[in-house]
Design a protein around this motif. Structure first.
Motif, PDB file in Angstrom:
ATOM      1  N   UNK A 188      -2.621 -27.417  17.643  1.00 45.57           N
ATOM      2  CA  UNK A 188      -3.707 -27.532  16.672  1.00 45.57           C
ATOM      3  C   UNK A 188      -4.900 -26.678  17.077  1.00 45.57           C
ATOM      4  N   UNK A 189      -5.046 -26.386  18.381  1.00 41.27           N
ATOM      5  CA  UNK A 189      -6.103 -25.475  18.799  1.00 41.27           C
ATOM      6  C   UNK A 189      -5.882 -24.080  18.242  1.00 41.27           C
ATOM      7  N   UNK A 190      -4.630 -23.623  18.253  1.00 38.31           N
ATOM      8  CA  UNK A 190      -4.311 -22.315  17.683  1.00 38.31           C
ATOM      9  C   UNK A 190      -4.459 -22.347  16.161  1.00 38.31           C
ATOM     10  N   UNK A 191      -4.001 -23.443  15.524  1.00 35.00           N
ATOM     11  CA  UNK A 191      -4.091 -23.556  14.065  1.00 35.00           C
ATOM     12  C   UNK A 191      -5.543 -23.527  13.603  1.00 35.00           C
ATOM     13  N   UNK A 192      -6.430 -24.224  14.320  1.00 35.43           N
ATOM     14  CA  UNK A 192      -7.849 -24.225  13.947  1.00 35.43           C
ATOM     15  C   UNK A 192      -8.571 -22.990  14.460  1.00 35.43           C
ATOM     16  N   UNK A 193      -8.141 -22.466  15.608  1.00 32.89           N
ATOM     17  CA  UNK A 193      -8.855 -21.362  16.227  1.00 32.89           C
ATOM     18  C   UNK A 193      -8.641 -20.023  15.563  1.00 32.89           C
ATOM     19  N   UNK A 425     -10.596 -34.658  18.865  1.00 34.85           N
ATOM     20  CA  UNK A 425     -11.803 -34.767  19.685  1.00 34.85           C
ATOM     21  C   UNK A 425     -11.901 -33.583  20.652  1.00 34.85           C
ATOM     22  N   UNK A 426     -10.765 -33.171  21.200  1.00 35.99           N
ATOM     23  CA  UNK A 426     -10.760 -32.010  22.093  1.00 35.99           C
ATOM     24  C   UNK A 426     -11.249 -30.771  21.348  1.00 35.99           C
ATOM     25  N   UNK A 427     -10.737 -30.552  20.128  1.00 33.89           N
ATOM     26  CA  UNK A 427     -11.115 -29.368  19.360  1.00 33.89           C
ATOM     27  C   UNK A 427     -12.578 -29.407  18.955  1.00 33.89           C
ATOM     28  N   UNK A 428     -13.063 -30.587  18.553  1.00 29.70           N
ATOM     29  CA  UNK A 428     -14.467 -30.699  18.161  1.00 29.70           C
ATOM     30  C   UNK A 428     -15.386 -30.446  19.356  1.00 29.70           C
ATOM     31  N   UNK A 429     -15.027 -31.004  20.505  1.00 28.69           N
ATOM     32  CA  UNK A 429     -15.837 -30.797  21.705  1.00 28.69           C
ATOM     33  C   UNK A 429     -15.811 -29.326  22.121  1.00 28.69           C
ATOM     34  N   UNK A 430     -14.631 -28.714  22.092  1.00 23.33           N
ATOM     35  CA  UNK A 430     -14.525 -27.298  22.447  1.00 23.33           C
ATOM     36  C   UNK A 430     -15.296 -26.401  21.503  1.00 23.33           C
ATOM     37  N   UNK A 476     -12.795 -26.301  10.540  1.00 26.72           N
ATOM     38  CA  UNK A 476     -11.331 -26.348  10.488  1.00 26.72           C
ATOM     39  C   UNK A 476     -10.786 -27.568  11.229  1.00 26.72           C
ATOM     40  N   UNK A 477     -11.507 -28.043  12.229  1.00 19.34           N
ATOM     41  CA  UNK A 477     -11.098 -29.276  12.906  1.00 19.34           C
ATOM     42  C   UNK A 477     -11.232 -30.471  11.966  1.00 19.34           C
ATOM     43  N   UNK A 478     -12.346 -30.544  11.228  1.00 17.26           N
ATOM     44  CA  UNK A 478     -12.534 -31.625  10.256  1.00 17.26           C
ATOM     45  C   UNK A 478     -11.469 -31.564   9.166  1.00 17.26           C
ATOM     46  N   UNK A 479     -11.125 -30.357   8.736  1.00 11.84           N
ATOM     47  CA  UNK A 479     -10.083 -30.203   7.715  1.00 11.84           C
ATOM     48  C   UNK A 479      -8.733 -30.666   8.239  1.00 11.84           C
ATOM     49  N   UNK A 480      -8.395 -30.282   9.483  1.00 11.66           N
ATOM     50  CA  UNK A 480      -7.140 -30.722  10.082  1.00 11.66           C
ATOM     51  C   UNK A 480      -7.116 -32.251  10.228  1.00 11.66           C
ATOM     52  N   UNK A 481      -8.234 -32.814  10.670  1.00  9.27           N
ATOM     53  CA  UNK A 481      -8.296 -34.276  10.869  1.00  9.27           C
ATOM     54  C   UNK A 481      -8.092 -35.007   9.546  1.00  9.27           C
ATOM     55  N   UNK A 482      -8.620 -34.445   8.453  1.00  3.60           N
ATOM     56  CA  UNK A 482      -8.443 -35.072   7.141  1.00  3.60           C
ATOM     57  C   UNK A 482      -6.997 -34.973   6.669  1.00  3.60           C
ATOM     58  N   UNK A 483      -6.346 -33.857   6.957  1.00  4.32           N
ATOM     59  CA  UNK A 483      -4.950 -33.664   6.525  1.00  4.32           C
ATOM     60  C   UNK A 483      -4.002 -34.509   7.352  1.00  4.32           C
ATOM     61  N   UNK A 484      -4.244 -34.602   8.659  1.00  4.98           N
ATOM     62  CA  UNK A 484      -3.318 -35.294   9.556  1.00  4.98           C
ATOM     63  C   UNK A 484      -3.568 -36.793   9.666  1.00  4.98           C
TER      64      UNK A 484
END
Length: 485
Positions: A188-193, A425-430, A476-484
């Motif tokens: 998910x880091x690559x998907x959002x990054x 949480x990892x992605x949001x913090x990063x 993109x992290x918020x979008x992923x969190x909403x989808x998943x």
């Protein structure tokens, strides 16, 4: 200490940090004092203002400078050798030719973005930047633009991978304390990054270039330090024979023939070799039994400093005989080429040492905890809170890794009760740890020094890129969190 007194103290510390930034901008931006001097003065002033015992201030400064040099001096030195060999052998130009032929001028930003993302997965930001700098220089020459503008896709790819994807230390630490599966964090880091890097790289490059031209911001056209030939003209370099190393370039023959330049395959070997070594070192425990000799050798080879030293040796072997400058095609020539490659990085090294000293004083001042206390006072959704905590520490301290460590350490006890996936949480913090790199961040001075740009231009390019990356990463992290969910 009472809550009111604690709040006043936190406000005072944050005011000290703001005053330090203002003092640094005055010295470097207004009075045109050298950045190393300005950083040193600002660090000592912060120590006094933050009421650190006076006898400890210089010790904290020198400890921070030493810590910075321990992390970056060998990497930059070996990177300078790689850059010099890639440029003087023609290998960087050959790789640039291959990219242009395959991608075209319009596709160059996307090719550079892919290079940044690929190299940025296993290696630190600094290593990736010095490895790819010769390619950036050649691409800038072809595009007729300033290297700092052309470099934005590379910087975006390297930076987003550094903040979001293990095995980088910040992301790895956050995944550990949040108990997030590493495989999910990497996926998910690559998907959002990647889309965040697209926005901050190729998309931002064209827009920012027009804005800077419209605002008459000075953009130097000369190539940056690493990857360019040393400043001294060839006619003034010593050409006398001396006892050289066993890895010397062949002596020019009587006909004066120049060797064929290095091709793009050789350039790729030199650039990707340390990447592969570091990646293999990160997976050493999966490839060999822990504690065994192969396991220890893989860990050793994967250490960034060791990987860069080995890559420099390989580059001397496969590119040393392809050097085009006659002054280096004599007995002992590669030794002089290596020594000349260190000349352009002397300034950046001193600046980074002073920036490390400022970081050491900042860590001891308590400013990070003060920033966290202020951020915790606002009631926010979990992912936005994680982002805001990391962003607050990043702005006040400068270090992305420290920002992730502080924010994740505070939120770790609550991670299981927040109702969000730990990898989010990892992605949001990063993402929060990347925001607004400015004068208290060593990366800010590294980019400014290597690309030979002033503070104003660095703020207008690198700092803007980092802020776009941070906000886009959160989105993109918020979008992923909403989808998943």
């Amino acid at each position: 200490m009472s809550p009111a007194a604690a709040s006043a103290h936190d406000g005072y510390l944050l005011a000290c940090v703001a005053g330090t930034v203002g003092l640094l901008l005055l010295f470097v931006g207004r009075l045109r004092v050298h950045a190393a001097v300005g950083l040193s003065v600002a660090a000592l002033a912060l120590g006094v203002a933050a009421r650190i015992p006076l006898e400890k201030v210089p010790l904290l400064f020198t400890a921070g400078a030493g810590d910075m040099m321990g992390h970056i001096a060998i990497i930059l030195g070996m990177g300078a050798i790689l850059g010099q060999l890639l440029a003087s052998s023609g290998a960087a130009a050959a790789l640039g030719n291959a990219l242009v032929e395959r991608c075209g001028a319009k596709g160059m930003p996307w090719a550079l973005l892919c290079l940044g993302l690929l190299v940025g997965v296993p290696v630190f930001f600094e290593v990736g930047l010095v490895l790819l700098l010769p390619v950036i220089v050649d691409a800038a020459r072809r595009a007729g633009r300033s290297p700092i503008v052309v470099s934005l896709p590379v910087l975006a790819g390297l930076s987003i991978m550094h903040g979001l994807v293990p095995p980088h230390p910040g992301a790895l630490l956050a995944a550990t304390v949040y108990h997030a599966p590493l495989s999910a964090v990497m996926l998910w880091g690559i998907v959002a990054g990647v889309p965040a890097a697209v926005l901050a790289g190729p998309a931002l490059e064209g827009v920012l270039y027009r804005i800077l031209r419209w605002c008459n911001v000075s953009l130097p056209a000369e190539p940056p330090a690493l990857g360019a030939m040393a400043a001294a003209p060839a006619s003034k370099r010593e050409a006398a024979s001396d006892a050289g190393s066993s890895l010397e370039a062949p002596v020019e023959d009587a006909a004066g023939r120049i060797p064929a330049p290095g091709g793009s395959p050789r350039a790729l070997v030199v650039i990707l070799l340390p990447v592969v070594l570091i990646l293999v070192g990160g997976w050493a425990d999966s490839l060999a039994a822990r504690g065994s000799v192969p396991n220890q050798l893989l860990h050793l080879a994967g250490y960034p400093d060791v990987a860069m030293v080995f890559a420099a040796l390989v580059a001397l072997v496969i590119l040393g005989g392809r050097v085009q400058d006659r002054a280096y095609r004599v007995r002992g020539g590669l030794r002089r080429l290596t020594a000349d490659s260190f000349v352009p990085i002397a300034g950046p090294l001193v600046i980074l040492a002073a920036a490390g000293g400022l970081s050491g004083v900042l860590r001891a001042s308590g400013a990070a905890q003060a920033a966290v206390t202020v951020a915790m006072g606002a009631h926010m959704p979990p992912l936005i809170l994680a982002w805001a905590l990391a962003a607050a520490v990043r702005v006040s301290m400068g270090s992305a890794t420290v920002a992730i460590a502080v924010a994740s350490g505070i939120l770790a006890p609550l991670a299981g009760t927040m109702g969000v996936r730990p990898e989010m949480l990892v992605l949001a913090t990063g993402s929060g740890s990347l925001i607004l790199s400015h004068v208290n961040d060593s990366g800010f001075w590294l980019v400014g020094s290597l690309f030979k740009i002033d503070v104003k231009t660095t703020l207008s390019t690198w700092s803007v890129l980092e802020t776009v990356l941070s906000v886009a990463g959160l989105a993109f992290t918020l979008l992923l969190a909403a989808v998943l969910k």
